[in-house]
Design a protein around this motif. Structure first.
Motif, PDB file in Angstrom:
ATOM      1  N   UNK A   1       0.964  -1.184  -0.011  1.00  0.00           N
ATOM      2  CA  UNK A   1      -0.098   0.163   0.139  1.00  0.00           C
ATOM      3  C   UNK A   1       0.850   1.296  -0.076  1.00  0.00           C
ATOM      4  N   UNK A   2       2.016   1.269   1.001  1.00  0.00           N
ATOM      5  CA  UNK A   2       2.741   2.245   0.905  1.00  0.00           C
ATOM      6  C   UNK A   2       3.454   2.592  -0.428  1.00  0.00           C
TER       7      UNK A   2
ATOM      8  N   UNK B   1      -4.078   9.935   2.827  1.00  0.00           N
ATOM      9  CA  UNK B   1      -4.825   8.925   2.200  1.00  0.00           C
ATOM     10  C   UNK B   1      -4.868   7.671   2.847  1.00  0.00           C
ATOM     11  N   UNK B   2      -3.363   7.208   3.300  1.00  0.00           N
ATOM     12  CA  UNK B   2      -3.164   6.054   4.088  1.00  0.00           C
ATOM     13  C   UNK B   2      -4.022   5.884   5.346  1.00  0.00           C
ATOM     14  N   UNK B   3      -4.051   6.966   6.064  1.00  0.00           N
ATOM     15  CA  UNK B   3      -4.810   6.999   7.473  1.00  0.00           C
ATOM     16  C   UNK B   3      -6.417   7.029   7.046  1.00  0.00           C
ATOM     17  N   UNK B   4      -6.781   7.472   6.186  1.00  0.00           N
ATOM     18  CA  UNK B   4      -8.199   7.135   5.748  1.00  0.00           C
ATOM     19  C   UNK B   4      -8.487   5.634   5.525  1.00  0.00           C
ATOM     20  N   UNK B   5      -7.453   5.021   4.954  1.00  0.00           N
ATOM     21  CA  UNK B   5      -7.641   3.782   4.426  1.00  0.00           C
ATOM     22  C   UNK B   5      -7.606   2.957   5.737  1.00  0.00           C
ATOM     23  N   UNK B   6      -6.910   3.164   6.797  1.00  0.00           N
ATOM     24  CA  UNK B   6      -6.750   2.614   8.090  1.00  0.00           C
ATOM     25  C   UNK B   6      -8.021   2.540   8.761  1.00  0.00           C
ATOM     26  N   UNK B   7      -8.585   3.812   8.678  1.00  0.00           N
ATOM     27  CA  UNK B   7     -10.009   4.014   9.164  1.00  0.00           C
ATOM     28  C   UNK B   7     -10.987   2.994   8.701  1.00  0.00           C
TER      29      UNK B   7
ATOM     30  N   UNK C   1     -11.939  14.432   5.391  1.00  0.00           N
ATOM     31  CA  UNK C   1     -11.163  15.362   4.730  1.00  0.00           C
ATOM     32  C   UNK C   1      -9.892  15.013   4.683  1.00  0.00           C
ATOM     33  N   UNK C   2      -8.796  15.001   3.782  1.00  0.00           N
ATOM     34  CA  UNK C   2      -7.405  14.498   3.451  1.00  0.00           C
ATOM     35  C   UNK C   2      -6.861  15.772   3.599  1.00  0.00           C
TER      36      UNK C   2
ATOM     37  N   UNK D   1      -9.543  12.692  -1.101  1.00  0.00           N
ATOM     38  CA  UNK D   1      -9.200  11.341  -1.220  1.00  0.00           C
ATOM     39  C   UNK D   1      -8.650  10.988  -2.666  1.00  0.00           C
ATOM     40  N   UNK D   2      -8.001   9.721  -2.668  1.00  0.00           N
ATOM     41  CA  UNK D   2      -7.466   9.509  -4.119  1.00  0.00           C
ATOM     42  C   UNK D   2      -8.490   8.590  -4.672  1.00  0.00           C
ATOM     43  N   UNK D   3      -8.868   8.705  -5.837  1.00  0.00           N
ATOM     44  CA  UNK D   3      -9.942   7.914  -6.219  1.00  0.00           C
ATOM     45  C   UNK D   3      -9.869   8.071  -7.919  1.00  0.00           C
ATOM     46  N   UNK D   4     -10.557   7.209  -8.724  1.00  0.00           N
ATOM     47  CA  UNK D   4     -10.717   7.271  -9.685  1.00  0.00           C
ATOM     48  C   UNK D   4     -11.892   8.208 -10.431  1.00  0.00           C
TER      49      UNK D   4
END
Lengths: 198, 198
Positions: free
Chosen positions: A26-27, B88-94, B105-106, B62-65
């Motif tokens: 992921x990183x 974004x990686x913190x968002x993913x963890x949550x 909100x990133x 957020x990263x998104x297509x």
């Protein structure tokens, strides 16, 4: 939420690489999304280019874009001296010393009955053919001191001796800069066995 | 010997990734050369595809297509609840907890005067605009308990309070399954401060 599709796919591919777990994957993927476009494009073409152009040297089975490889075709290399290694990465480690001036033979594995790998699964026959058909003075076994490495070394020694070629094995013992006190028993045993008169 | 050119290039690119040193880069590159052709081709296209299609969501970054992203455009998400994260990686963890049903909100970083990163370098203005223009009940700060995280949290709290919105911060304390005996002093202090009546 799942990862957005293209990101999930990229992460999945990173995870296929050795020693890359889900978190590292992921990183790496997120980092890549922040790299400049041209860098990612260059990375992708480097992968395809390497995969497309690199093949095995038909003499020593080193990975190379040419066959014979740079080492086998170099005029500065002593062709009478063959260093036998298990994998290309071992060859690279020896090359980094800048000390070895002979050529190589990459077995592509070690004999391991537990994993169902026998002498026919690695490039033993090709090594014997080289020793048979060319004027080889010495074969150096640069093979790990593991169970599989020992088995392979013994097997090769037995096969090579009848050719009247000198067979040697790299030394095992204390690594430079290490302390005797912290060396494991097997290493110490090897170091004692391999002692040299001064 | 140097690595053969295309291999050297591939190793060089792997080394550009975070936490990948020369040895790991070499291992990954050699592994890739042993992967089937189609796998390497798919990997390369996954990189290009992700890079080409993934952008920032114009609402939460957020990263998104897609933009707005899957989360911002989902009917199942509570739009009155914003969780503020650094990356974004913190968002993913949550998201992996599957417990949070609000939106995000990133920020894209944390305030860090030492590194020359001020409030204008992260998405503070965009957050205030969201709180200003939409009906937001609560802003949850899910920001690391580091010096930069503390500074950013304090700063955001000060700016957000005047909007009459509830501002909260995720709890810090002992991780589940850990032992008090081995907790560091700062974590224990946080755990004591954050104690709750039973």
């Amino acid at each position: 939420m799942e990862y957005t599709k293209p990101l999930a796919k990229l992460i999945e591919y990173f995870q296929k690489l050795p020693s890359i777990g889900p978190k590292t994957a992921q990183r790496l993927a997120l980092y890549m999304l922040k790299m400049p476009d041209y860098e990612v494009e260059n990375f992708a073409s480097a992968m395809l280019e390497a995969k497309r152009t690199i093949k095995y040297c038909e003499v020593c089975f080193n990975m190379s874009s040419d066959s014979p490889c740079e080492i086998c075709s170099s005029a500065n290399r002593n062709k009478e001296l063959i260093c036998v290694v298990s994998e290309t990465k071992d060859l690279m480690a020896i090359e980094r010393t800048n000390e070895y001036k002979g050529v190589y033979h990459v077995l592509g594995g070690l004999i391991s009955p537990m994993d169902g790998i026998g002498p026919d699964d690695i490039r033993v026959r090709e090594l014997l053919e080289r020793v048979h058909s060319a004027d080889i003075k010495e074969v150096i076994l640069a093979i790990n001191p593991t169970v599989e490495g020992e088995a392979t070394s013994l097997y090769l020694t037995k096969l090579l001796k009848p050719f009247g070629v000198k067979v040697s094995r790299i030394a095992f013992g204390l690594p430079l800069g290490s302390e005797l006190e912290y060396a494991d028993e097997l290493t110490l045993t090897k170091a004692l066995e391999g002692r040299r008169e001064l």
